[in-house]
Enzyme design. Structure first.
Site, PDB file in Angstrom:
ATOM      1  N   ARG A 157      18.930 -44.958  39.978  1.00  6.40           N
ATOM      2  CA  ARG A 157      18.534 -43.724  39.298  1.00  6.40           C
ATOM      3  C   ARG A 157      17.119 -43.785  38.741  1.00  6.40           C
ATOM      4  O   ARG A 157      16.382 -42.804  38.799  1.00  6.40           O
ATOM      5  CB  ARG A 157      19.515 -43.420  38.170  1.00  6.40           C
ATOM      6  CG  ARG A 157      20.835 -42.946  38.703  1.00  6.40           C
ATOM      7  CD  ARG A 157      21.825 -42.671  37.608  1.00  6.40           C
ATOM      8  NE  ARG A 157      23.042 -42.111  38.187  1.00  6.40           N
ATOM      9  CZ  ARG A 157      24.153 -41.873  37.493  1.00  6.40           C
ATOM     10  NH1 ARG A 157      24.201 -42.165  36.213  1.00  6.40           N
ATOM     11  NH2 ARG A 157      25.207 -41.352  38.068  1.00  6.40           N
ATOM     12  N   HIS A 198      20.077 -38.780  30.031  1.00  5.97           N
ATOM     13  CA  HIS A 198      21.463 -38.846  30.480  1.00  5.97           C
ATOM     14  C   HIS A 198      22.296 -39.945  29.840  1.00  5.97           C
ATOM     15  O   HIS A 198      23.467 -39.734  29.541  1.00  5.97           O
ATOM     16  CB  HIS A 198      21.460 -39.038  32.003  1.00  5.97           C
ATOM     17  CG  HIS A 198      22.827 -39.053  32.618  1.00  5.97           C
ATOM     18  ND1 HIS A 198      23.703 -38.006  32.469  1.00  5.97           N
ATOM     19  CD2 HIS A 198      23.475 -39.962  33.396  1.00  5.97           C
ATOM     20  CE1 HIS A 198      24.826 -38.267  33.135  1.00  5.97           C
ATOM     21  NE2 HIS A 198      24.723 -39.460  33.688  1.00  5.97           N
ATOM     22  N   PHE A 244      27.754 -44.065  46.648  1.00  7.67           N
ATOM     23  CA  PHE A 244      27.024 -43.773  45.420  1.00  7.67           C
ATOM     24  C   PHE A 244      25.725 -44.566  45.393  1.00  7.67           C
ATOM     25  O   PHE A 244      25.556 -45.510  46.170  1.00  7.67           O
ATOM     26  CB  PHE A 244      27.894 -44.108  44.203  1.00  7.67           C
ATOM     27  CG  PHE A 244      28.114 -42.933  43.296  1.00  7.67           C
ATOM     28  CD1 PHE A 244      28.776 -41.815  43.750  1.00  7.67           C
ATOM     29  CD2 PHE A 244      27.648 -42.955  41.988  1.00  7.67           C
ATOM     30  CE1 PHE A 244      28.980 -40.729  42.913  1.00  7.67           C
ATOM     31  CE2 PHE A 244      27.851 -41.873  41.138  1.00  7.67           C
ATOM     32  CZ  PHE A 244      28.519 -40.763  41.594  1.00  7.67           C
ATOM     33  N   LEU A 276      24.116 -31.401  34.273  1.00  2.32           N
ATOM     34  CA  LEU A 276      24.154 -32.466  35.270  1.00  2.32           C
ATOM     35  C   LEU A 276      24.631 -31.960  36.631  1.00  2.32           C
ATOM     36  O   LEU A 276      25.604 -31.220  36.730  1.00  2.32           O
ATOM     37  CB  LEU A 276      25.122 -33.542  34.771  1.00  2.32           C
ATOM     38  CG  LEU A 276      25.388 -34.733  35.687  1.00  2.32           C
ATOM     39  CD1 LEU A 276      24.140 -35.572  35.837  1.00  2.32           C
ATOM     40  CD2 LEU A 276      26.517 -35.578  35.108  1.00  2.32           C
ATOM     41  N   GLU A 327      25.613 -37.267  41.011  1.00  2.00           N
ATOM     42  CA  GLU A 327      25.051 -38.119  42.059  1.00  2.00           C
ATOM     43  C   GLU A 327      25.928 -38.059  43.313  1.00  2.00           C
ATOM     44  O   GLU A 327      25.478 -38.327  44.418  1.00  2.00           O
ATOM     45  CB  GLU A 327      24.987 -39.563  41.532  1.00  2.00           C
ATOM     46  CG  GLU A 327      24.289 -40.531  42.448  1.00  2.00           C
ATOM     47  CD  GLU A 327      23.955 -41.823  41.715  1.00  2.00           C
ATOM     48  OE1 GLU A 327      23.319 -41.741  40.656  1.00  2.00           O
ATOM     49  OE2 GLU A 327      24.335 -42.897  42.197  1.00  2.00           O
ATOM     50  N   HIS A 351      18.586 -39.063  34.341  1.00  2.00           N
ATOM     51  CA  HIS A 351      19.334 -38.803  35.582  1.00  2.00           C
ATOM     52  C   HIS A 351      18.459 -37.974  36.515  1.00  2.00           C
ATOM     53  O   HIS A 351      17.811 -37.029  36.077  1.00  2.00           O
ATOM     54  CB  HIS A 351      20.636 -38.058  35.252  1.00  2.00           C
ATOM     55  CG  HIS A 351      21.605 -37.995  36.397  1.00  2.00           C
ATOM     56  ND1 HIS A 351      21.386 -37.219  37.497  1.00  2.00           N
ATOM     57  CD2 HIS A 351      22.778 -38.630  36.604  1.00  2.00           C
ATOM     58  CE1 HIS A 351      22.403 -37.375  38.345  1.00  2.00           C
ATOM     59  NE2 HIS A 351      23.259 -38.228  37.822  1.00  2.00           N
ATOM     60  N   GLN A 386      18.466 -43.827  30.143  1.00  2.00           N
ATOM     61  CA  GLN A 386      18.445 -43.360  31.528  1.00  2.00           C
ATOM     62  C   GLN A 386      18.124 -41.869  31.637  1.00  2.00           C
ATOM     63  O   GLN A 386      18.709 -41.063  30.932  1.00  2.00           O
ATOM     64  CB  GLN A 386      19.808 -43.614  32.182  1.00  2.00           C
ATOM     65  CG  GLN A 386      19.865 -43.186  33.644  1.00  2.00           C
ATOM     66  CD  GLN A 386      21.072 -43.778  34.360  1.00  2.00           C
ATOM     67  OE1 GLN A 386      22.189 -43.308  34.207  1.00  2.00           O
ATOM     68  NE2 GLN A 386      20.839 -44.825  35.125  1.00  2.00           N
ATOM     69  N   ARG A 415      21.532 -48.228  34.567  1.00  4.75           N
ATOM     70  CA  ARG A 415      22.938 -48.208  34.937  1.00  4.75           C
ATOM     71  C   ARG A 415      23.119 -47.593  36.318  1.00  4.75           C
ATOM     72  O   ARG A 415      22.495 -46.584  36.639  1.00  4.75           O
ATOM     73  CB  ARG A 415      23.734 -47.385  33.922  1.00  4.75           C
ATOM     74  CG  ARG A 415      25.187 -47.198  34.311  1.00  4.75           C
ATOM     75  CD  ARG A 415      25.970 -46.491  33.248  1.00  4.75           C
ATOM     76  NE  ARG A 415      25.633 -45.082  33.084  1.00  4.75           N
ATOM     77  CZ  ARG A 415      25.991 -44.118  33.929  1.00  4.75           C
ATOM     78  NH1 ARG A 415      26.660 -44.389  35.022  1.00  4.75           N
ATOM     79  NH2 ARG A 415      25.665 -42.855  33.672  1.00  4.75           N
TER      80      ARG A 415
END
Lengths: 393, 562
Positions: B275, B340, B113, B241, B244, B231, B229, B375
Site C-alpha cells: 500500500r 487509513h 491481495f 474506502l 483493495e 490507503h 498508513q 501493513r
C-alpha cells in the site's frame, strides 16, 4: 454548495419539556448527506443535538432515523435528494414547494432517549435475542472447514449484510399494530441460521418462529422494510423464505398461513381470479381430502372465520351471497385462463431466488448491457467522447 | 464498584475476541464499549483476512510477505506467531458461523491481495470485517452469562495502583452520565486506531485513539507512532474506502492520460504492490500533474466482469452509487490516497502485555509489531483476532494468579473534576471543540501524510501544541447528563491531540524513508541507523524518545521492490 433548512424533532429529557421542533440552516454540497447536515448544525450551532453516528459510510448502522417520514440512514441519504422529496411532499399538501424544510425525526417503534437517539436495546436487540441468534451445529466441529454448497453461503450473505440499524423496525407497520411482533430485522437474522447448512436446528427454529403468534405469520407483506433497508437485505423476502421453508418442512402453524397462501395460488391457477367461495375451505382443509374429511381443527377454524366472512359481505368487502355459491364463479374471457397457466409454467421453470449477491440487480444489469450495445454502435459511427469526469470524484 | 477479573475496553474484533478467549479460561469478564459493539470500526474491513491455509501455501511465505511489507520494521517473532496461528483461527471463525466464500468444491475459497505472493485472502463478499464481527457478537450474546457487556460506556482513564500495576478503569455511562470505577486484575485496551486525527480519513468518527492516549497517560510506552498508513483507494473529499479487493479482482489504476502508471513504480506486482508503494505512486502522479484536476487518479473496475463485481464487490457498487454518484461497473471512479491505519500504537509483546503489569493492548491500539512500517491488506483482521485471543488468554492467566488491588477513589474523583471543569466553561470563553478538530485534521493531512519533510512536520507539531492549549479552554454547549456527546467529544479531542503529538515526534525523529514514513529530505531507507523502533514515553516535557531493537529471526533486510 447550497443552503438547506433541516427541521429536527428534538427531545431534551432533562429539560422537563416535551418534544419540540427546531429548524437549523445549513450549507453544504447537495451530494453530502443528511447526517453531514446534522453534524454541521451540531458543530456550528448546538452541540447538544444528539445523534448516534460513526462510520458515515452506511456500514456501522448507527444513524437510523426518519427523513421526510421515511426510515433510513442519515449518512446514506443525500441532502439534495432529501430536499427534492421534502419539496414534493410540501407541494402535494399545497404548501410552498421550494426549499421546504427537510424533516428529520427519531426512528419509530422505539422509545426516544434524546433527540434522534432511540432505545434500541429494549426493542430491537431484545427481539434479535429472541431468535437464538447464534449457530447451533451438531456434534464436534470438523477438523477442517464445513463443506457446504458455495451458493448457500452467498444466499445467507444477504442476511449477513444486515448492519442492525433498525430502519426496518422503525418502518414496520405490523409492529405498530403488534409491538410484540418479532419483526423484520430479527426474522432476517433468523433466516441467516435457517438457511445456513451448518446449523442443525433448522426445523426446531422454524417450529419456534411459526408457532409464535408474533412470528413469521405476523408479517403483512407491506414492503415497508424492503424500502427502508439501506443494505438491500430485503427483510420481508427473508421472512417469506422462512415461511416457504416452514411449509416445505411440514411445519404446521396455528394460523394455517402456509395453506392460506397456497389456497390463493391454487385458486388463481384454476380460475384466473379469486373465487372467495373456495378460499376458506382451501385455506383450512385443502384439496379433495380436506373437503371429504376435514379435521376437527379445520372445522373449528372455518366456523370461527364465518363472522369475519359475514362482516365482509355486509360491508361490501366480499361479494354478494349468491356469487359465493361454489361453481357460480365467472370464467376469464377467451383463452385468458391459458395465459394464466402459462405464467404459472414460466414461474415454475424460472424458480430462482432473487438475491443481489448472486445475480446483482437484473434490471440494472440488462439496462447496462443494452446501453453498452448502443454505445458500441455509436462509437463505430463517431469518435468517442473523452469525458470521464465523475460528478463528485 | 463493578469488578471483573478481566476487563476489555473496546468491542471491535480484537476486543470481542479477547473477551471470548478470556471467558474460555473460566474467569469473570467484562467488555466495555463507548458504542454498541456492532458499531465498532472493524466493520469497515472489507476485503478479507489472510491465512496460509491452502496446502500449496505456507506460513513462512505469509511471514516473508509480511516482513517485506513491513519494510523490515516488523518484529519477526510476532509475525511468525501470527502467520503460524492464522489457519487455525480462520477455521475457528468458520466453525463459529462466519459465512466465508466457498470454491466449487464447497471449501474455503480465496482472493488475491496486495503484497502477497499467493492468493491467501479469505473473505465474505466485501463485508468480511462486518461478517466476522457480527458472528463474534452472536457468540457474546450466546455467552452473556460469562461475559458482561457494558454497551455505550465511555472510558476516561486507567487506574494504576501503588505498585504501578493496572487495576481498573474509570468510565462514564453514556446513557445517564453516571461515573463508575471498575476494578479488574487485567485490563485489555482494544480501542482501535487514531484515524480521526487526520481529515479526511477512512476511519469512523469513533476512531480517536482513546486506548493509545489512555495507555500513554499512565506511562505505557508507545512505539512507531510515525507509521500511519495512507490507503491507495479512497474517495476524494469524503475519505470513504474502496477495498483493495477491487484491485485483487483485477481493477486498474489509471492517471489522467489513461496510463497504467504502476508500470513505472512496481512493474511486477503492478496494482497489487504494498500500500505504501501504491499510495506514493499515485501521489507522485498527482503532484507531477498527471492526475485529474480534483487531485485524484482513477480506479477502473470496469475491467472486472460484471457478475463478479456484483457477487464480490457489492459494497463498492453501493459506495460508488450512493457516495460518489458513480456506477463502478460502467466508469472509472476517482480516488486518492487517504489516511487509513495506525501501524504504531501501545508497545506490546506477543501476548499483548504492555510495560505496565496488568495492562494489555490488542488490535490497532497495539504495536506488537506485526505491521512495522506498512501493513499488508487483510492482515489487520488477522492481527485483531490472533493478538486479541492471545491477550485474552494471558490476561485471564494473570488474573488467576494475581490477588488484585482495589483502585483508589482518587482516580474517580480526578475524572469527575476533569468533567466538571469542561462543563463549567462558559460559551464563548474559548474555541469550539469542532473547530479545533478540523484544524488538527487538516494540519496533519497537509503535513504528516504520504510525503513528509522536517519543516512541515515541525509546523504540524507546533500547531498541535497550540491546539492543546486551546483545547484546555474549549467549551461545550451540552451541560446535561444524558447522552452528552458534546462532552465526550471534548475528551476525545484530548486523546486525539496526544496521538498527534506522538506521531509528529516520531516522524521528526525517524530521519529515513521506510514504509509509510517517506521523508523527502531523507529519501532512502537507512538500516545502519534506523533499523530500530522509536519508543515514546510520557514525561513533563512531552514524549520522551528511546529506541528498541527490531526482532529478526530469519529474514535479513533486503532491497524492497515489487
Amino acid at each position: 454548495m447550497a443552503e438547506y433548512t433541516i427541521k429536527v424533532r428534538r427531545f431534551q429529557p432533562e429539560s422537563g419539556e416535551g418534544p419540540y421542533w427546531e429548524e437549523f440552516g445549513v450549507e453544504l454540497d447537495p451530494s453530502l448527506s443528511v447526517l453531514d447536515s446534522l453534524l454541521q448544525a451540531k458543530d456550528r450551532d448546538d452541540g447538544s443535538l444528539a445523534v448516534r453516528c460513526s462510520c458515515r459510510a452506511a456500514i456501522c448502522g448507527s444513524c437510523g432515523m426518519k427523513i421526510n417520514g421515511q426510515s433510513g440512514l442519515g449518512c446514506k441519504t443525500q441532502i439534495g435528494e432529501a430536499q427534492e422529496l421534502a419539496d414534493k411532499k410540501a407541494s402535494a399538501s399545497g404548501e410552498k414547494v421550494e426549499n421546504a424544510p427537510i424533516v428529520i425525526e427519531p426512528m419509530g417503534n422505539m422509545p426516544v432517549i434524546k433527540d434522534l437517539v432511540t432505545d434500541m436495546e429494549s426493542t430491537h436487540w431484545t427481539k434479535i435475542r429472541r431468535v437464538t441468534p447464534w449457530l447451533l451445529p451438531h456434534g464436534e466441529a470438523p477438523e477442517r472447514e464445513y463443506i457446504v454448497e458455495p451458493e448457500s453461503m452467498i444466499d445467507i450473505t444477504q442476511s449477513m449484510a444486515c448492519i442492525q440499524c433498525g430502519a426496518c423496525v422503525s418502518s414496520c407497520l405490523s409492529m405498530e399494530a403488534d409491538p410484540d411482533f418479532i419483526g423484520p430485522a430479527a426474522l432476517a437474522k433468523a433466516y441467516r441460521f435457517v438457511g445456513d447448512p451448518r446449523d442443525a436446528e433448522t426445523v426446531e427454529r422454524l417450529h419456534d418462529l411459526a408457532n409464535d403468534p408474533h412470528g413469521i405469520y405476523d408479517c403483512t407483506h407491506c414492503f415497508s422494510c424492503v424500502d427502508a433497508c439501506p443494505k438491500d437485505v430485503a427483510p420481508m423476502d427473508q421472512i417469506m423464505r422462512l415461511r416457504r421453508k416452514a411449509g416445505e418442512n411440514g411445519v404446521e402453524d396455528p394460523n394455517s398461513g402456509h395453506d392460506h397462501e397456497m389456497a390463493f395460488v391454487k385458486i388463481i391457477e384454476k380460475k384466473g381470479t379469486l373465487d372467495e367461495s373456495l378460499l376458506l375451505q382451501e385455506s383450512f382443509a385443502p384439496g379433495l381430502k380436506g373437503k371429504l374429511k376435514p379435521s376437527k381443527r379445520a372445522i373449528k377454524e372455518m366456523l370461527g372465520s364465518l363472522p369475519t366472512a359475514f362482516r365482509g359481505i355486509k360491508s361490501g368487502k366480499m361479494r354478494s351471497l349468491p356469487k359465493l355459491i361454489p361453481g357460480v364463479h365467472h370464467k376469464l374471457p377467451g383463452n385468458a385462463q391459458d395465459e394464466v397457466k402459462a405464467i404459472y409454467a414460466h414461474t415454475e421453470e424460472h424458480n430462482e431466488e432473487f438475491n443481489l449477491y448472486i445475480k446483482g440487480d437484473e434490471g440494472e444489469l440488462a439496462e447496462i448491457e443494452a446501453e453498452e450495445a448502443r454505445e458500441d454502435a455509436a462509437e463505430a459511427a463517431a469518435a468517442p467522447s473523452a469525458s470521464e469526469e465523475t460528478p463528485n470524484g | 464498584m463493578p469488578s471483573h477479573d478481566v476487563l476489555v475496553i473496546g468491542a471491535g474484533l480484537a476486543g470481542q475476541r479477547a473477551a471470548l478467549a478470556a471467558a474460555e479460561q473460566g474467569v469473570s469478564v467484562g467488555i466495555i464499549s463507548k458504542v454498541h459493539p456492532v458499531r465498532s470500526h472493524s466493520n469497515a474491513a472489507q476485503g478479507g483476512i489472510n491465512a496460509a491455509l491452502n496446502p500449496n501455501d505456507s506460513w513462512e511465505s505469509h511471514a516473508v510477505d509480511t516482513v517485506k511489507g513491513s519494510d523490515y520494521l516488523g518484529d519477526q517473532d510476532a509475525i511468525e506467531v501470527m502467520a503460524r496461528e492464522a489457519p487455525e483461527e480462520i477455521l475457528h471463525m468458520e466453525h463459529l458461523g462466519v459465512t466465508f466464500h466457498r470454491n466449487e468444491e464447497g471449501k474455503l475459497g480465496t482472493r488475491a491481495f496486495g503484497g502477497a505472493s499467493a492468493a491467501r485472502t479469505y473473505y465474505v463478499a466485501d463485508i468480511t470485517g462486518q461478517a466476522i464481527m457480527h458472528v463474534l457478537y452472536e457468540q457474546l450474546m450466546k455467552y452473556s452469562e460469562d461475559v458482561a457487556r457494558y454497551e455505550e460506556w465511555f472510558c476516561t482513564s486507567l487506574a494504576i495502583d501503588e505498585n504501578g500495576e493496572c487495576c481498573g478503569v474509570v468510565t462514564r455511562n453514556v446513557a445517564d452520565g453516571s461515573m463508575e470505577l471498575f476494578e479488574a486484575k487485567s485490563v485489555i485496551l482494544a480501542c482501535g486506531g487514531n484515524g480521526q486525527v487526520w481529515k479526511p480519513t477512512t476511519n469512523a468518527l469513533i476512531c480517536t485513539g482513546d486506548g493509545i492516549a489512555m495507555a500513554y497517560r499512565v506511562g505505557a510506552k508507545l512505539m512507531d507512532m510515525e507509521m500511519i498508513q495512507y490507503h491507495p483507494t479512497t474517495l476524494a473529499g469524503k475519505g470513504f474506502l474502496i477495498t483493495e479487493g477491487a484491485r485483487g479482482e483485477g481493477a486498474h489504476l489509471l492517471n489522467a492520460n489513461g496510463e497504467r502508471f504502476l508500470e513505472k513504480y512496481a512493474p511486477n506486482k503492478m496494482e497489487l504492490a504494498s500500500r505504501d508503494v501504491v499510495s506514493r505512486a499515485e501521489q507522485t502522479e498527482i503532484n507531477e500533474g498527471r492526475g485529474f484536476p480534483d487531485g485524484t487518479v482513477a480506479l477502473d473496475i470496469t475491467v472486472v466482469p460484471k457478475k463478479r463485481v456484483h457477487e464480490a464487490l457489492r459494497e463498492i457498487v453501493l459506495v460508488g452509487r450512493d457516495f460518489a454518484g458513480v456506477d463502478i461497473t460502467r466508469e472509472p471512479i476517482h480516488i486518492k490516497p487517504g489516511n487509513h491505519y495506525t501501524m504504531g500504537g501501545v508497545k506490546t509483546d506477543i501476548d499483548g502485555r504492555t510495560d505496565i503489569p496488568g495492562l494489555y493492548a490488542a488490535g490497532e491500539t497495539a504495536c506488537v509489531s506485526v505491521h512495522g512500517g506498512n501493513r499488508l491488506g487483510a492482515n489487520s483482521l488477522l492481527d485483531t483476532l490472533i493478538f486479541g485471543k492471545r491477550s485474552g488468554r494471558d490476561a485471564a492467566a494473570r488474573a488467576k494468579r494475581t490477588e488484585g488491588s482495589r483502585p483508589s477513589r482518587k482516580v474517580l474523583e480526578d475524572e469527575e473534576a476533569m468533567i466538571a471543569d469542561i462543563l463549567a466553561r462558559e460559551k464563548g470563553s474559548g474555541r469550539r471543540v469542532s473547530e479545533i478538530k478540523l484544524e488538527l485534521g487538516q494540519t496533519m493531512d497537509g503535513k504528516v501524510a504520504v510525503f513528509r519533510e522536517e519543516a512541515g512536520i515541525q509546523e504540524a507539531l507546533d500547531t498541535v501544541r497550540r491546539l492543546k492549549e486551546e483545547a484546555a479552554t474549549a467549551y461545550v454547549d451540552d451541560h446535561g447528563s444524558i447522552f452528552n456527546q458534546d462532552l465526550l467529544g471534548a475528551i476525545e479531542l484530548g486523546y486525539m491531540l496526544d496521538n498527534a503529538e506522538c506521531t509528529c515526534i516520531g516522524a521528526l525523529e525517524r530521519k529515513e524513508s521506510r514504509g509509510a514514513q517517506y521523508r523527502t529530505d531523507f529519501p532512502e531507507r537507512n538500516d545502519e541507523e534506523w533499523l530500530k523502533h522509536i519508543d515514546l514515553e510520557l514525561s513533563d516535557d512531552g514524549p520522551q524518545i528511546s529506541y528498541s531493537e527490531v526482532t529478526i529471526t530469519q529474514w535479513e533486510p533486503e532491497a524492497r521492490t515489487y
